[in-house]
Scaffold this motif. Sequence first.
Motif, mmCIF file in Angstrom:
data_model
loop_
_atom_site.group_PDB
_atom_site.id
_atom_site.type_symbol
_atom_site.label_atom_id
_atom_site.label_comp_id
_atom_site.label_asym_id
_atom_site.label_seq_id
_atom_site.Cartn_x
_atom_site.Cartn_y
_atom_site.Cartn_z
ATOM 1 N N TYR A 318 0.832 -1.206 0.000
ATOM 2 C CA TYR A 318 0.000 0.000 0.000
ATOM 3 C C TYR A 318 0.867 1.257 0.000
ATOM 4 C CZ TYR A 318 -2.444 4.007 1.849
ATOM 5 O OH TYR A 318 -2.906 5.282 2.014
ATOM 6 N N PHE A 319 1.885 1.290 0.856
ATOM 7 C CA PHE A 319 2.736 2.467 0.933
ATOM 8 C C PHE A 319 3.399 2.762 -0.410
ATOM 9 C CE2 PHE A 319 2.641 1.774 5.591
ATOM 10 C CZ PHE A 319 2.411 3.081 6.004
ATOM 11 N N ARG A 320 3.817 1.719 -1.095
ATOM 12 C CA ARG A 320 4.469 1.913 -2.387
ATOM 13 C C ARG A 320 3.464 2.331 -3.466
ATOM 14 N NH1 ARG A 320 9.581 0.906 -2.363
ATOM 15 N NH2 ARG A 320 10.504 -0.378 -0.730
ATOM 16 N N LEU A 321 2.342 1.631 -3.518
ATOM 17 C CA LEU A 321 1.352 1.928 -4.552
ATOM 18 C C LEU A 321 0.709 3.297 -4.358
ATOM 19 C CD1 LEU A 321 -0.232 -1.627 -4.780
ATOM 20 C CD2 LEU A 321 1.004 -0.447 -6.609
ATOM 21 N N SER A 322 0.568 3.721 -3.094
ATOM 22 C CA SER A 322 -0.024 5.031 -2.835
ATOM 23 C C SER A 322 0.885 6.155 -3.297
ATOM 24 C CB SER A 322 -0.333 5.192 -1.338
ATOM 25 O OG SER A 322 0.856 5.193 -0.568
ATOM 26 N N LYS A 323 2.185 5.841 -3.465
ATOM 27 C CA LYS A 323 3.138 6.824 -3.985
ATOM 28 C C LYS A 323 3.333 6.659 -5.492
ATOM 29 C CE LYS A 323 5.801 7.002 0.319
ATOM 30 N NZ LYS A 323 5.564 8.420 0.600
ATOM 31 N N LYS A 324 2.435 5.881 -6.104
ATOM 32 C CA LYS A 324 2.474 5.631 -7.555
ATOM 33 C C LYS A 324 3.716 4.851 -7.972
ATOM 34 C CE LYS A 324 -1.246 8.128 -7.735
ATOM 35 N NZ LYS A 324 -2.567 7.471 -7.820
#
Length: 342
Positions: A318-324
Amino acid sequence: MRILGIETSCDETSVALLRVEKGISRIEKHLTATQVLKHAEYGGVVPEVAARLHAETLPLLIDELGIAGKDLDGIAVTRGPGLVTSLRVGTDFARALAYGWELPIVGVNHIEGHIMANWIGKDVSKDGAAYKLPALILVVSGGHTELILMKGFGRYECIGSTVDDAAGEAFDKVAKMLDLGYPGGPEVAKRALAGDPSKFAFPRPLLNKPHFDFSFSGLKTAVLYTLQRKKAWNEQETNDICASFQAAVVETLVTKTLRAARAKKVKTVFLAGGVAANRLLRDTLAAAVKKDLDGVEAVIPGLEYCTDNAAMIAMAGYFRLSKKKQDGWKGMEPDPSWELGR
């Protein structure tokens, strides 16, 4: 945001569905199939057997989740470290789903997943919003014993690690010496409850050295030499050996962690990894931080998120995907020796 997490780094096949809403994360569904009984027949994990069981089990768990691509915003899968055969099954399966469902995909470092388990159910609206940073993470598992300085999500520095055996590996090897079966670590901890931790004066390797590295090979050898003194040990003596060994490991881990926390002036101390389930380690670390480190918070993960699981992988994803940030299904290759913070 909804993330599918997939974990197949060793001998646990796990999938999880993470939902983040109004900045708060929660696990909607979490399924794990263990291979312990199968590998117990061999006295340890057999990589080829583990990979085959992952391949058989993973599609069934995804079906049981009851999801489709339209229900998701992305996929997170363990890319390393771990057994390359097991990692390959998980990454290839995740790639196929990402391609078929036209979803972004990200590979997660397994150790970072263990760290991020501490954020499940917490505020994730900003990096580390739930906890004060910088933080020190004591990572303890079958393959890793590390002290990692965390300044923010994705910003890690390994300041100490084991120079030989990991703590969890030492637990398993001592269990094998005592013929306690597989997996051995939990059995040693169980036997230690009925033992006297002061009965045997086992060494605390590197305890007084100024650096933050660990060593457990000498401690393991000290147990071996003790066992060689006579042909047989009764049940109480076995319990005493387990208790004395466990006490030596925990004292070493906690003492080094506190020393590093002071040196780096951290605001939070995290425990992470499979051995984080050890009751003595959990209690001792929490008590020591509270007593000896003013203003520092000790964060201990829930027992369900200590061993390998997909919930922690989804959280890190989530942390990575939320930062695109994403890897793309074409570039999702396993990395069995991926080191965090090096």
